[in-house]
Write an enzyme that holds these catalytic residues in place. Structure first.
Site, PDB file in Angstrom:
ATOM      1  N   LYS A 133       0.845  -1.211   0.000  1.00 22.40           N
ATOM      2  CA  LYS A 133       0.000   0.000   0.000  1.00 22.40           C
ATOM      3  C   LYS A 133       0.868   1.244   0.000  1.00 22.40           C
ATOM      4  CE  LYS A 133      -3.640  -2.507   2.127  1.00 22.40           C
ATOM      5  NZ  LYS A 133      -4.083  -3.108   3.373  1.00 22.40           N
TER       6      LYS A 133
ATOM      7  N   ASP B  37     -11.489   2.582   3.889  1.00 22.46           N
ATOM      8  CA  ASP B  37     -11.831   1.180   3.655  1.00 22.46           C
ATOM      9  C   ASP B  37     -13.337   1.013   3.466  1.00 22.46           C
ATOM     10  OD1 ASP B  37     -10.001  -0.800   3.280  1.00 22.46           O
ATOM     11  OD2 ASP B  37      -9.612  -1.136   5.410  1.00 22.46           O
TER      12      ASP B  37
ATOM     13  N   GLN C 296      -5.074  -2.087   9.519  1.00 18.69           N
ATOM     14  CA  GLN C 296      -4.815  -3.373   8.849  1.00 18.69           C
ATOM     15  C   GLN C 296      -5.420  -4.510   9.677  1.00 18.69           C
ATOM     16  OE1 GLN C 296      -3.246  -3.766   5.784  1.00 18.69           O
ATOM     17  NE2 GLN C 296      -3.842  -5.894   5.940  1.00 18.69           N
TER      18      GLN C 296
END
Ligand code: NAP
Length: 369
Positions: free
Chosen positions: A129, A196, A173
């Protein structure tokens, strides 16, 4: 290396290297040719369908594309939906927009990724990422917290990023260590920075008529982007989503419905899944069962988006395994009108959509059109 091949869930969920066993009740037809002949799965390219350029939000005109890198099955009539190519296009568009924003108002979008613990696979995802951010000019920040951190400590970091004007997107994460409650942690992320798209308020807005979420979860957003860029008509079509997880299946079904498809959801308790799926003009498969969807599940000409990433044994591969989707590619590509390969379909779109959400966040916060 293996973990770098495995794409993670929206950027947040871990994909364990699991044995790809069909459940006992799964259709016991002929073995999927892709399993029987691993090498036959993908052959090199001839130009297929050219992605229809589409502007992303206020992104600049799409960069001209070439479908030269498309991958097609040897004897397949189905067009290949090339996620690698589209993701590249999307990243290039984002890079142009990031520069335009920086030049116009001096703001650079920023994404922070919070990693708790030291799982190797999660570290790889975070590194990927970070690299993807750097490549398009998005600033990335990484916070590494020890495995035994308390929920309060993680939330304290989230709170400080919620009010940090240089951070526009916050990503925690997953998976978090066992002693932590995902819901408590994810709910602490400001919905305006929830790139997200997992916050219940974002999902709730996605589900409601006349409301729009701040962010759409990255993987289902990537599926929709592929359909749009390949000019697949959605309005009035019948769609089936196989799988109903919070991160892929359920939001994918909501998105298709918002785009005016008539949507059915097939899950592990569905009776006659093949009969239902066979009615669909568009199928999104997000199950996690290798080659579950066979030729007889597919309506001729249907568009198939295969989200699944499943490792299966392959003694011919240097790693002794390879990745296949939830759809038996070799069979499906004979019947379908268009299909995503695995790998190279939905996978590359997930990180591209994370970058897109981060850019969107920065634009919204700074009211930049
Ligand atoms: P998940 O949370 O395990 O959900 C799987 C869904 O499939 C569940 O809703 C389950 O139904 C349903 N299901 C399981 N077996 C089934 C069967 N035999 N027939 C019909 N439905 C069945 O998985 P996920 O996180 O959504 O991921 C799904 C797949 O996508 C995995 O292979 C994952 O690796 C992949 N993935 C890829 C990306 C990417 O970037 N390309 C991102 C995320 C996920 P129930 O609800 O009834 O249990």
């Amino acid at each position: 290396m293996a973990s770098s091949i495995l794409s993670d869930c929206s950027s947040a969920c871990l994909l364990p290297l699991r044995r790809a066993l069909l459940p006992p009740w799964a259709p016991r037809l002929r073995p999927c040719p892709a399993l029987a002949h691993p090498r036959r799965l993908l052959v090199a390219a001839r130009p297929q369908l050219l992605p229809r350029p589409r502007r992303m939000d206020s992104a600049p005109a799409a960069i001209a594309s070439s479908a030269d890198s498309a991958t097609v099955s040897a004897d397949a009539p189905a067009k290949v939906i090339d996620g690698k190519l589209v993701a590249k296009q999307v990243r290039e568009e984002i890079a142009v927009e990031v520069t335009r924003m920086k030049d116009a108002i001096g703001i650079v979008p920023g994404l922070v990724v919070i990693l708790v613990g030291s799982r190797k696979d999660s570290q790889t995802y975070v590194r990927n990422k970070k690299k993807a951010c750097e490549a398009v000019g998005i600033k990335s920040y990484e916070v590494n917290l020890p495995e035994d951190s308390s929920e309060e400590e993680v939330i304290k970091h989230i709170a400080s990023f919620n009010s940090d004007p240089s951070v526009h997107g916050i990503l925690v994460q997953l998976p978090l260590p066992r002693h932590m409650n995902d819901e408590t942690i994810l709910n602490a992320v400001s919905i305006e920075k929830d790139v997200d798209g997992f916050h219940p308020l974002n999902i709730g807005r996605l589900a409601m008529q006349g409301r729009d979420p701040f962010f759409v979860p990255c993987t289902p957003k990537g599926c929709m982007e592929l359909l749009h860029r390949y000019g697949v008509e959605i309005k009035g079509k019948r769609a089936v989503v196989i799988g109903r997880s919070n991160i892929v299946g359920m939001p994918a079904a909501l998105l298709l419905q918002k785009a005016n498809a008539t949507v059915s959801i097939v899950h592990s308790q569905t009776k006659n899944p093949e009969k239902i799926t066979r009615q669909a003009d568009i199928v999104i498969a997000a199950v996690g069962v290798a080659n579950l969807v066979r030729e007889n599940w597919i309506k001729p000409g249907a568009t198939i988006i295969d989200v699944g990433i499943n490792p299966v044994d392959d003694p011919e591969s240097p790693r002794c395994y390879r990745l296949v989707g939830d759809v038996c590619y070799e069979e499906a590509s004979k019947v379908a009108g268009a299909i995503t390969p695995v790998p190279g379909g939905v996978g590359p779109m997930t990180i591209a959509m994370l970058l897109s959400n981060t850019l969107e966040a920065a634009k919204r916060i700074h009211k930049f059109k």
